[in-house]
Scaffold this motif. Structure first.
Motif, PDB file in Angstrom:
ATOM      1  N   ASN A 830       0.811  -1.216   0.000  1.00 14.48           N
ATOM      2  CA  ASN A 830       0.000   0.000   0.000  1.00 14.48           C
ATOM      3  C   ASN A 830       0.847   1.270   0.000  1.00 14.48           C
ATOM      4  O   ASN A 830       0.309   2.377  -0.114  1.00 14.48           O
ATOM      5  N   ASP A 831       2.150   1.124   0.172  1.00 13.92           N
ATOM      6  CA  ASP A 831       3.020   2.298   0.119  1.00 13.92           C
ATOM      7  C   ASP A 831       3.083   2.829  -1.303  1.00 13.92           C
ATOM      8  O   ASP A 831       3.041   2.055  -2.270  1.00 13.92           O
ATOM      9  N   PRO A 832       3.207   4.154  -1.452  1.00 17.51           N
ATOM     10  CA  PRO A 832       3.209   4.719  -2.804  1.00 17.51           C
ATOM     11  C   PRO A 832       4.532   4.471  -3.519  1.00 17.51           C
ATOM     12  O   PRO A 832       5.567   4.207  -2.904  1.00 17.51           O
ATOM     13  N   LEU A 833       4.456   4.522  -4.841  1.00 20.64           N
ATOM     14  CA  LEU A 833       5.655   4.510  -5.669  1.00 20.64           C
ATOM     15  C   LEU A 833       6.105   5.950  -5.875  1.00 20.64           C
ATOM     16  O   LEU A 833       5.298   6.809  -6.250  1.00 20.64           O
ATOM     17  N   VAL A 834       7.395   6.202  -5.641  1.00 18.24           N
ATOM     18  CA  VAL A 834       7.905   7.571  -5.685  1.00 18.24           C
ATOM     19  C   VAL A 834       9.086   7.622  -6.635  1.00 18.24           C
ATOM     20  O   VAL A 834      10.026   6.833  -6.529  1.00 18.24           O
ATOM     21  N   LEU A 835       9.025   8.560  -7.580  1.00 14.72           N
ATOM     22  CA  LEU A 835      10.110   8.790  -8.521  1.00 14.72           C
ATOM     23  C   LEU A 835      10.968   9.961  -8.057  1.00 14.72           C
ATOM     24  O   LEU A 835      10.440  11.008  -7.658  1.00 14.72           O
ATOM     25  N   CYS A 836      12.276   9.790  -8.105  1.00 14.03           N
ATOM     26  CA  CYS A 836      13.222  10.882  -7.860  1.00 14.03           C
ATOM     27  C   CYS A 836      13.628  11.447  -9.215  1.00 14.03           C
ATOM     28  O   CYS A 836      14.083  10.697 -10.086  1.00 14.03           O
ATOM     29  N   ILE A 837      13.478  12.753  -9.381  1.00 18.73           N
ATOM     30  CA  ILE A 837      13.725  13.382 -10.675  1.00 18.73           C
ATOM     31  C   ILE A 837      14.692  14.546 -10.484  1.00 18.73           C
ATOM     32  O   ILE A 837      14.476  15.413  -9.631  1.00 18.73           O
ATOM     33  N   ALA A 838      15.750  14.554 -11.274  1.00 14.75           N
ATOM     34  CA  ALA A 838      16.668  15.692 -11.340  1.00 14.75           C
ATOM     35  C   ALA A 838      16.351  16.450 -12.613  1.00 14.75           C
ATOM     36  O   ALA A 838      16.464  15.911 -13.716  1.00 14.75           O
TER      37      ALA A 838
END
Length: 1273
Positions: A830-838
């Motif tokens: 249930n944890d969200p998917l998180v993208l790191c973006i530069a």
């Protein structure tokens, strides 16, 4: 799959800004409530100045079809905090931020909503970038925004977006805008060549704008040379065309119509009324150019920022408007800085801290203990005259907070040993002590001498400025991204990452992301607080590759090309330990290599490293304590990727039990990572997949020092691309996903041989990243794909049609994506998917991907809201809940004191309910409040206003006791001291020698220091300030200046000097005839001998002209001072009229002048607090109540009545004690004190209405607090 349209709040919540640069023009602004806004790239960031925590970053949306331009100016709207309980939702109008960019666009951003409310000029010319912004209050309920666009255009906009006035300065290059603190309708504009515009806005139509042009003589030879040599467009803004040539000015907070102006190498004091400089001071040799000028709100000191990051301190010389530099401080300490040193972009002074300091000095506490950590505590060993808070912004992403202390000395002739001890103490006080420059060779330089005054003494205005010493201290620093981001890396926690240190427990997942920058530093971002946790300088050039080794070490590389004949490359590989902060270089060759490093690839355990060279074999290294190269692979690789940690089985339940063996599920044994009987682990097998130039695929396994070929089950169809090389790959057992330069995406199961492919219809693919998975995930094939055009998409390869269900990139318009990766912190499905973006705009963003059945959408992700952000979101509700909890504690208490305190708490809670959550009641304020809580209503109300940034309201409460005492003195009919009558006979030679005389008698009065001068109303203070201005203009030449000097002399009652100055006019002057008439009339009011002298001079010299002030002066000559004051007020000379009335009028006549002045200040200048002081001084308390009702502040009306009644009772008590001690005029009945203030008697209808309305106000507030549901996390 198309993403749904997102609200700005979802899109902009979690962005870490890059460093500001000179392309942002040093734009920054500090609101009275302590919100520090600054621009960096195409974004605007807001920081809490008290805690130095980043609150939010707001990217400005780009223009259609273009990238986001640089933000060049920001300015908070000068609106007070709203306190209207009748509205359903408290307004956030004071959180409106004006933002402008290089394309000439101006937007109003609501910081509470974090969205653009309105575009003022969406169709602007992209060549006309905005240089500066300034808010002007045209009417009581409307503000106008002034903007400099291009090099010479000045425009005025309404808040609804309408342009109603525009001005072209021609060949002048406009530089900056500033608003007049004495008149909110008035602002000035300064150009690089000395043009000064004085603009007054009376409405929102073109005919309501009054402009006056003036010219300041300055040497701009250097500017002309830069114009000839420069390549910039003639329409470019000043800071774009000449980034190191600054012209700035500031209004004096102590004197109306006085400007402090800085050009690159000179400091001027300019008088707007006389339209001429009062003094010009060149910059001392060896000092860098001026950057900005900041006047001290509480002292006659000037602070000038320089382009080299230093701050010079200038003091006023004598009673003249001439300033002398006394010392210089460092704002950019040389210790620990990178090479080259960062540049200072902006320096700001905190007005709210200065207001709080004024309250602390006026209401000292004689018994409280000392808090040495409190910058507002004045009871330390030295006599602290002032403490000034500065904020500086540098281009390495740092915000510096400084406190400059000015300390008085007990004896300017202390012995040398004490002086030496003072210098040593100053060096120890600040780590890496900042070296100070000594300007002892300057005239009347400051004497830096220590002091050992006893505690309990406050600073005194009687200190000579030559007895001051200065000490600067760094009290806080906020580190943002230090440079433009070149690459990013996220840790890949795995079981084997911990095996090198023993045990079989997996490495802990850390919420850290490493960012490589163009300056060679590596920034470690803690995503749980959205802040830079550490910044390490590793390389001298661009960090071209960066990878994690487990969760505590990093490996990075850079290279530089040799300029000799070999044209080789120097490759630099460095391992950085985050625990120790040490950098260790390895693979260091003594001679240049033939090819540069192309990329680094580390295994998920951190044990192995692949070094990919350009057109050279790939090296395999074992990253032990001393790295060892295992093998060189001479194959034509195009892309290589290590396997990611394997997908956990449903029964494992989390990453702590993941088996990260590279051979799990493959032909290798399932227990390739075996555990011995003693719990130790044996060698682990890890594998990496690769693609060759000819399209061939393969997998290698690494175990210990052995590298062997692993033969997977090949797909049934050919995987050799026919139209392009494989450019990107991701490998997580059992799947390999590949992308080529044609945009094709292929994936293959190495255990079953199943495969599939589709075309993304986009540009070539640069990067593919598998999303992290946990037990119970529906899909294990979600990937993020970065394309060569710097856009990205998210595909679910387990879906029937990945292309149809893809998430494209509409969520970050105008921003190019340089690098991306998934944040590997999921522990539950249930944890969200998180993208790191530069981003290419130097920002670092966290973007949440919400996944539904074959659909997904993006929104910005805020991983762990920090303290400052929680304050912004919930402080209002939290304070209301705390108020609700505390109110029942005092319900059963009896006594008048308890009732008064409950009233005070109600006022405090009204602030908590109505003031938006932008101020935290810090530790240092609690100590200051403990000092003023027993000082009466006025002191407490002033403190509350200062905490919430209401400077004008705070000054009103501070001056209210003096205004009431002034009124009581008039009501008790105390006979005022009269001016001494002039001598009956005056010698002619004596008269002629007084041409330059400006002396005048003034009684001793309490001095209004610092910002309190804005609220000056007493006769003695007004006359004293007028006398202080007289010497400034003695040496000015020209008939216009002489006419204004005569007017000043008549206003203060110095008729003799006025007559002498009038008679000094040259016979051929066109002003001589009216001067002669006025001289005769004024001389007749002084003495017969002076009249005879004037007649002799006038009879010899007759001319023909007139002057607009002649009628006023003749009225003064015949004693019609009331009418003269009315004429001055009709012509807009309100201060002059008050000065004239203070000199010649008494009783109700003086009160009428003050009351009319108050009406003007309230309705024309829109300064309700200054108007209230004048109403009280004039005895018009009912008008004061009406003014407060007009601005809809019912709580302030009740507080005003309470404060007035308390002050009145104190005065009555004092007079009663005097009557008991001796027989005086009060005992005889002449000075009887009225039992109540006129207009505030308890039986008055207005007072009764105020009390009833405030009772309803309290009941409404209590109901709001009681009905609110408390917030809980």
């Amino acid at each position: 799959m198309a993403a749904s349209k997102l609200s700005p709040t979802d899109t902009w919540g979690s962005t870490l800004p890059g460093p500001p640069s000179r392309n942002n023009f040093g734009s920054a602004d500090l609101s009275p409530s302590g919100l520090f806004a600054f621009s960096s790239g195409s974004s605007v960031s807001v920081v809490d100045s008290r805690s130095l925590q980043l609150i939010s970053t707001i990217p400005l949306p780009p223009p259609p079809g273009a990238l986001s331009p640089f933000v060049t100016s920001v300015r908070w709207i000068p609106l007070p905090l709203p306190r209207d309980l009748l509205s359903t939702e408290p307004s956030a109008s004071h959180l409106l931020l004006a933002v402008a960019d290089r394309h000439g666009r101006v937007a109003l951003v609501d910081f509470h909503l974090r969205s653009v409310v309105v575009w003022l000029n969406p169709s602007s010319d992209p060549k006309l970038g905005v240089q500066d912004l300034c808010w002007v209050q045209a009417r009581q309920d409307s503000h106008v925004l002034a903007a400099i666009s291009g090099s010479s255009f000045l425009s005025l906009y309404t808040v609804s977006g309408g342009l109603f006035w525009k001005y072209d300065a021609g060949t002048e290059i406009l530089s900056c805008l500033r608003r007049d603190p004495y008149d909110s309708r008035h602002f000035c504009v300064l150009g690089l060549k000395g043009l000064l515009l004085s603009v007054k806005v009376l409405g929102d139509t073109e005919n309501d704008v009054v402009i006056q042009e003036m010219q300041i003589k300055t040497d701009f030879t250097e500017l002309l040379r830069l114009e000839r040599d420069g390549n910039s467009s003639s329409s470019s803004p000043a800071s774009a065309a000449f980034p190191l040539y600054f012209a700035r000015f500031a209004f004096s907070p102590h004197w109306k119509n006085i400007l402090f102006v800085t050009f690159p190498r000179e400091l001027l004091v300019f008088d707007l009324q006389y339209e001429t400089p009062l003094s010009t001071t060149p910059l001392p040799r060896g000092c860098a150019k001026f950057l900005d000028v900041l006047p001290d709100p509480n002292n006659e000191l000037l602070y000038c920022a320089h382009v080299d990051g230093r701050l010079s301190i200038w003091r006023q010389k004598g009673g003249e408007q001439v300033h002398v530099m006394c010392t210089m401080e460092e704002f950019m300490p040389s210790i620990g800085l990178s090479i080259p040193s960062p540049s200072a972009l902006a320096v700001l002074l905190s007005q709210s801290d200065s207001t709080m300091q004024t309250i602390t000095k006026l209401y000292p506490d004689e018994t409280s203990s000392v808090d040495f950590d409190n910058p507002f505590d004045f009871y330390d060993e030295s006599i602290v005259v002032s403490k000034t808070t500065f904020f500086s912004l540098s281009d390495d992403g740092k915000i510096w907070k400084w406190v400059l202390s000015a300390e008085g000395v007990e004896d300017a002739l202390k012995n040398a040993s004490d002086l030496d001890m003072s210098i040593v103490g100053a060096d120890v006080a600040l780590p890496g002590a900042i070296q100070k420059k000594d300007f002892s060779n300057l005239e009347d330089g400051l004497v830096v001498t220590p002091t050992n005054k006893s505690r309990g003494q406050t600073s005194s205005s009687s200190f000579g400025r030559s007895d001051l010493s200065f000490k600067i201290s760094l009290t806080g620093q906020l580190q943002l991204l230090s440079s433009t981001v070149s690459t990013l890396a996220v840790p890949s926690p795995s079981l084997t990452a911990s095996l090198a240190r023993g045990g079989n427990i997996p490495a802990a997942a850390v919420p850290l992301v490493a960012l490589g920058t163009h300056s060679g530093t590596i920034d470690i971002v803690d995503v749980s607080t959205n802040a830079v946790a550490a910044s390490t300088s590793v390389h001298t050039g661009v960090v071209r590759g960066l990878r994690w080794l487990g969760n505590s070490r990093l490996v990075s590389f850079s290279y530089s090309q040799v300029n000799d004949k070999s044209r080789g490359y120097i490759n630099k590989l460095v391992v950085t330990c985050l625990r120790s902060g040490l950098n260790k270089q390895f693979c260091d060759l003594q001679k240049p290599e033939r090819t540069p490093i192309r990329a680094l690839r580390t295994s998920s355990s951190g044990r192995y490293l692949l070094i990919l060279f350009r057109d050279a074999p790939v090296e395999v290294w074992a990253m032990t304590k001393h790295p060892v190269m295992l093998r060189s692979l001479a194959l034509p690789f195009t892309v290589v990727e290590w396997t990611l940690p394997a997908v956990p089985r449903p029964g494992q339940g989390g990453p702590s039990k993941q088996s990260l063996s590279a051979s799990e599920g493959v032909a290798a044994p399932a227990d390739s990572t075996s555990v011995g009987s003693d719990g130790s682990t044996e060698e682990t097998v890890e594998s990496f997949a690769f693609a060759l130039v000819n399209g061939a695929l393969g997998v290698f396994e690494v175990q210990g020092r052995r590298i062997r070929d692993y033969r997977p089950k090949w797909p049934s169809t050919s995987f050799v691309p026919s139209d392009g090389l494989v450019t990107a790959m991701a490998y997580r057992l059992p799947h390999v996903v590949m992308g080529d330069k044609s945009g094709n995406i292929r994936w293959w199961d190495v255990t079953t041989g199943q495969s599939s492919a589709f075309n993304s219809h986009r540009d070539g693919i640069r990067r593919i990243k598998f999303s992290p998975v946990v037990a119970g995930d529906r899909s294990r094939g979600r990937v993020a794909v970065l394309f060569n055009d710097n856009t990205f998409s998210v595909f679910d390869l387990d879906s029937p049609d990945p292309l149809a269900q893809s998430l494209l990139q509409p969520q970050i318009p105008g921003t190019l994506v340089l690098e991306l990766d998934w944040l590997p912190l999921r522990t539950d499905k249930n944890d969200p998917l998180v993208l790191c973006i530069a981003g290419a705009d130097s920002t670092f963003r966290l973007v949440e991907v919400t996944v539904y059945v074959y659909t997904c959408s993006l929104k910005n992700y805020d991983y762990g809201c920090d303290g400052s952000l929680r304050l912004m979101a919930f402080e209002r509700e939290e304070l209301r809940k705390r108020a609700n909890e505390r109110l029942p504690w005092h319900e059963n208490l009896e006594g008048e004191d308890c009732i008064q305190k409950q009233t005070h708490y109600t006022h405090e809670y009204s602030h908590a309910r109505l003031y938006p959550s932008v101020v935290s009641f810090s530790h240092r304020y609690s100590y200051s409040y403990a000092d003023v809580v027993k000082k009466g209503y006025a002191a407490r109300f002033a403190f509350a206003a200062a905490v919430y940034g209401e400077t004008s309201e705070a000054l009103f409460w501070l001056q209210l006791p003096q205004a009431i005492r002034h009124l009581m003195n008039k009501l008790t009919k105390r006979s005022p001291q009269k001016l001494p009558s002039p001598a009956s006979g005056v010698d002619e030679a004596t008269m002629l020698s007084k041409i330059s005389s400006t002396g005048v008698w003034a009684p001793e009065a309490r001095k209004c220091d610092g910002s309190l001068r804005l609220m000056a109303f007493e006769r003695e203070e007004l006359r004293k300030r007028a006398n202080e201005r007289l010497p400034w203009h003695e040496n000015l030449e020209g008939e216009d200046c002489i006419q204004k000097q005569v007017h000043e002399l008549i206003s203060v009652g110095n008729l003799e000097a006025a007559v002498s100055l009038l008679l000094s006019s040259a016979p051929d002057s066109p002003y001589f005839y009216p001067n002669a008439l006025r001289a005769i009339a004024l001389a007749s009011a002084v003495s017969k001998s002076l009249l005879d002298l004037a007649l002799k001079v006038v009879a010899a010299n007759m001319v023909r002209t007139d002057n607009s002030l002649t009628g006023t002066h003749l009225l003064c000559a015949v004693g019609r001072h009331q009418e003269a004051c009315s004429q001055l007020q009709d012509s807009g000379r309100w201060t002059d009229a008050a000065t004239l009335a203070a000199t010649h009028l008494e009783g109700s006549d003086y009160a009428r002048v003050l009351q009319r002045w108050a009406d003007h200040v309230l309705h024309a200048e829109h300064n309700v607090w200054r108007a209230l002081i004048l109403y009280v001084a004039a005895g018009s308390l009912q008008e004061a109540l009406a003014a407060l009702r007009e601005v809809q502040q019912p709580d302030t009306v009740a507080m005003f009545v309470l404060a007035c009644q308390e002050i009145h009772s104190e005065i009555v008590t004092e007079l009663s004690s005097l009557e008991d001690e001796s027989e005086s005029e009060y005992a005889s009945g002449e000075g009887t004190v009225p039992p109540d203030l006129p207009g505030l008697e308890p039986g008055k209808e207005e007072v009764t209405a105020v009390c009833e309305y405030f009772q309803q106000y309290q009941r409404k507030l209590v109901h709001l607090c009681m009905d609110y549901q408390p917030y809980t996390d």
